[in-house]
Design an enzyme around this catalytic site. Sequence first.
Site, PDB file in Angstrom:
ATOM      1  N   TYR A 120     -25.280   5.681 -48.777  1.00 60.50           N
ATOM      2  CA  TYR A 120     -25.423   5.242 -50.170  1.00 60.50           C
ATOM      3  C   TYR A 120     -26.610   5.955 -50.830  1.00 60.50           C
ATOM      4  O   TYR A 120     -26.486   6.469 -51.945  1.00 60.50           O
ATOM      5  CB  TYR A 120     -25.597   3.727 -50.181  1.00 60.50           C
ATOM      6  CG  TYR A 120     -25.802   3.104 -51.542  1.00 60.50           C
ATOM      7  CD1 TYR A 120     -24.732   2.897 -52.411  1.00 60.50           C
ATOM      8  CD2 TYR A 120     -27.072   2.694 -51.964  1.00 60.50           C
ATOM      9  CE1 TYR A 120     -24.922   2.309 -53.654  1.00 60.50           C
ATOM     10  CE2 TYR A 120     -27.266   2.099 -53.206  1.00 60.50           C
ATOM     11  CZ  TYR A 120     -26.189   1.920 -54.053  1.00 60.50           C
ATOM     12  OH  TYR A 120     -26.389   1.333 -55.284  1.00 60.50           O
ATOM     13  N   ILE A 149     -22.738  -5.152 -63.145  1.00 58.23           N
ATOM     14  CA  ILE A 149     -23.469  -4.457 -64.190  1.00 58.23           C
ATOM     15  C   ILE A 149     -22.509  -3.793 -65.184  1.00 58.23           C
ATOM     16  O   ILE A 149     -22.750  -3.795 -66.397  1.00 58.23           O
ATOM     17  CB  ILE A 149     -24.400  -3.397 -63.543  1.00 58.23           C
ATOM     18  CG1 ILE A 149     -25.440  -4.100 -62.651  1.00 58.23           C
ATOM     19  CG2 ILE A 149     -25.076  -2.542 -64.595  1.00 58.23           C
ATOM     20  CD1 ILE A 149     -26.139  -3.172 -61.669  1.00 58.23           C
TER      21      ILE A 149
HETATM   22  N1  LIG Z   1     -26.767  -4.444 -57.828  1.00 59.16           N
HETATM   23  C1  LIG Z   1     -27.850  -3.732 -57.658  1.00 59.16           C
HETATM   24  O1  LIG Z   1     -28.917  -4.253 -57.320  1.00 59.16           O
HETATM   25  C2  LIG Z   1     -27.817  -2.249 -57.846  1.00 59.16           C
HETATM   26  C3  LIG Z   1     -28.997  -1.532 -57.623  1.00 59.16           C
HETATM   27  C4  LIG Z   1     -28.998  -0.160 -57.818  1.00 59.16           C
HETATM   28  C5  LIG Z   1     -27.835   0.478 -58.252  1.00 59.16           C
HETATM   29  N2  LIG Z   1     -26.693  -0.222 -58.452  1.00 59.16           N
HETATM   30  C6  LIG Z   1     -25.503   0.505 -58.911  1.00 59.16           C
HETATM   31  O2  LIG Z   1     -24.948  -0.173 -60.028  1.00 59.16           O
HETATM   32  C7  LIG Z   1     -23.566   0.168 -60.140  1.00 59.16           C
HETATM   33  C8  LIG Z   1     -22.761  -1.092 -60.379  1.00 59.16           C
HETATM   34  O3  LIG Z   1     -22.820  -1.900 -59.232  1.00 59.16           O
HETATM   35  P1  LIG Z   1     -22.851  -3.491 -59.246  1.00 59.16           P
HETATM   36  O4  LIG Z   1     -24.089  -3.904 -58.592  1.00 59.16           O
HETATM   37  O5  LIG Z   1     -22.529  -3.990 -60.588  1.00 59.16           O
HETATM   38  O6  LIG Z   1     -21.699  -3.797 -58.182  1.00 59.16           O
HETATM   39  P2  LIG Z   1     -20.237  -4.412 -58.321  1.00 59.16           P
HETATM   40  O7  LIG Z   1     -20.272  -5.715 -59.037  1.00 59.16           O
HETATM   41  O8  LIG Z   1     -19.681  -4.339 -56.951  1.00 59.16           O
HETATM   42  O9  LIG Z   1     -19.491  -3.382 -59.271  1.00 59.16           O
HETATM   43  C9  LIG Z   1     -19.031  -2.151 -58.801  1.00 59.16           C
HETATM   44  C10 LIG Z   1     -17.800  -1.753 -59.564  1.00 59.16           C
HETATM   45  O10 LIG Z   1     -17.347  -0.484 -59.071  1.00 59.16           O
HETATM   46  C11 LIG Z   1     -15.961  -0.578 -58.882  1.00 59.16           C
HETATM   47  N3  LIG Z   1     -15.414   0.366 -57.921  1.00 59.16           N
HETATM   48  C12 LIG Z   1     -15.664   0.444 -56.595  1.00 59.16           C
HETATM   49  N4  LIG Z   1     -14.900   1.384 -56.044  1.00 59.16           N
HETATM   50  C13 LIG Z   1     -14.140   1.912 -57.031  1.00 59.16           C
HETATM   51  C14 LIG Z   1     -13.122   2.911 -57.075  1.00 59.16           C
HETATM   52  N5  LIG Z   1     -12.708   3.544 -55.969  1.00 59.16           N
HETATM   53  N6  LIG Z   1     -12.546   3.207 -58.249  1.00 59.16           N
HETATM   54  C15 LIG Z   1     -12.924   2.548 -59.373  1.00 59.16           C
HETATM   55  N7  LIG Z   1     -13.855   1.592 -59.397  1.00 59.16           N
HETATM   56  C16 LIG Z   1     -14.458   1.271 -58.228  1.00 59.16           C
HETATM   57  C17 LIG Z   1     -15.726  -2.006 -58.423  1.00 59.16           C
HETATM   58  O11 LIG Z   1     -14.363  -2.342 -58.544  1.00 59.16           O
HETATM   59  P3  LIG Z   1     -13.692  -3.506 -57.594  1.00 59.16           P
HETATM   60  O12 LIG Z   1     -14.085  -4.804 -58.215  1.00 59.16           O
HETATM   61  O13 LIG Z   1     -12.226  -3.193 -57.709  1.00 59.16           O
HETATM   62  O14 LIG Z   1     -14.245  -3.306 -56.229  1.00 59.16           O
HETATM   63  C18 LIG Z   1     -16.641  -2.746 -59.395  1.00 59.16           C
HETATM   64  O15 LIG Z   1     -16.003  -2.910 -60.635  1.00 59.16           O
HETATM   65  C19 LIG Z   1     -23.206   0.900 -58.860  1.00 59.16           C
HETATM   66  O16 LIG Z   1     -23.168   2.281 -59.112  1.00 59.16           O
HETATM   67  C20 LIG Z   1     -24.358   0.565 -57.936  1.00 59.16           C
HETATM   68  O17 LIG Z   1     -24.551   1.561 -56.969  1.00 59.16           O
HETATM   69  C21 LIG Z   1     -26.666  -1.579 -58.265  1.00 59.16           C
END
Ligand SMILES: NC(=O)c1ccc[n+]([C@@H]2O[C@H](COP(=O)([O-])OP(=O)(O)OC[C@H]3O[C@@H](n4cnc5c(N)ncnc54)[C@H](OP(=O)(O)O)[C@@H]3O)[C@@H](O)[C@H]2O)c1
Length: 318
Positions: free
Chosen positions: A202, A48
Amino acid sequence: MFTILLICGGLVGFYLLLCLTVLQLPKCKSTAKLHGKTVVVTGANSGIGKATALDLARRGARVILACRDESKALAAVTDIQRETGNKEVVYMHLDLASLKSVRSFAENFLRKESRLDILINNAGLVMAGKTEDGFGMIFGVNHLGHFLLTILLLERLKECGPSRVVTVSSMTYSWGKIDFNCINTHKDLCLGKSGLYLVTLYSHSKLCNNLFIHELAKRLKGTNVTCYSLHPGIIKTDIVRHSTIWWRLLMAPIVLLFFTDVDSGAQTSLHCALQEGLEPLSGRYFSSCAVQNVPAKARDDAVAKKLWEVSESLVGLA
Ligand SMILES: NC(=O)c1ccc[n+]([C@@H]2O[C@H](COP(=O)([O-])OP(=O)(O)OC[C@H]3O[C@@H](n4cnc5c(N)ncnc54)[C@H](OP(=O)(O)O)[C@@H]3O)[C@@H](O)[C@H]2O)c1
Ligand SMILES: *[C@@H]1O[C@H](CO)[C@@H](O)[C@H](O)[C@H]1NC(C)=O
């Protein structure tokens, strides 16, 4: 035979109906251009966050990808520059699992960048372990790291108002609760070992996101900075990559069929960052590009204030 065909046909039809209805997310309607504006997106190398950064770059913003993994981040910078033609897309190192890294990111940013118009706290994870400072990983990254980051960048946001802080929470906040005893004794949001333990942590961390934005909005009254939290939708990303192989195998077909694409997943973040006239809704929670009513526990003044004060002392600000 006929019955089986009928059932299959029914299922396919039902699935197509789902695709056209609940699996469709509304689009951010803002046509705002962002030339001369600077945006920070945490965790912008994938999912995202990357889709959000791409859209902001397309609108002409200077976009800082605040990420922990240099090679992944540089690959994303290249992709976004190529796709948008915007050369003002840069990587700056930020590891939210280290308060030292958060501080040096902020110092580096404030030294090199003259503006900050939009801060998008997007990074998040579901993963066991501890941060560098001994906090539970999920608590440390999803809440504390972003808490410190936001506070360290607040003066710059105020100077550049009207400006916004956007925190990507999740609908799972509704299963969360805040256990201040556990935070005090174990530097974490709860204890346990079951398969659902990480999901529980979480959810608690996402409730922290909502309460943080609720309290931040109050503290920002009288400034030109507003803030919002949001659920992005149920989105096809690799957020389960740290889970066990069984969990991932179980999730794979569900994700493929029922989760929405990342471009749709960026829309509510973009809405909160860009939509004109949202200022009176500062502190509120959004989903599907619309403000939502939340239960009392996600806007509890006393708990939000206490969480703020406890967080300040945990990150060494108090
Ligand atoms: N996907 C869903 O259905 C969903 C639903 C509700 C909420 N969300 C929220 O949406 C947001 C984005 O998630 P996503 O689904 O796009 O997942 P994602 O593709 O795993 O992206 C998460 C990002 O956070 C980064 N990250 C993790 N730990 C970190 C750290 N210690 N320092 C800096 N960056 C860090 C990751 O970096 P690396 O690549 O280095 O790990 C990655 O770039 C999150 O807050 C998640 O909780 C997602
Ligand atoms: C907020 O912005 C308006 C219009 O740009 C400006 O007049 C006002 O002084 C600003 N307020 C603060 C507290 O900076």
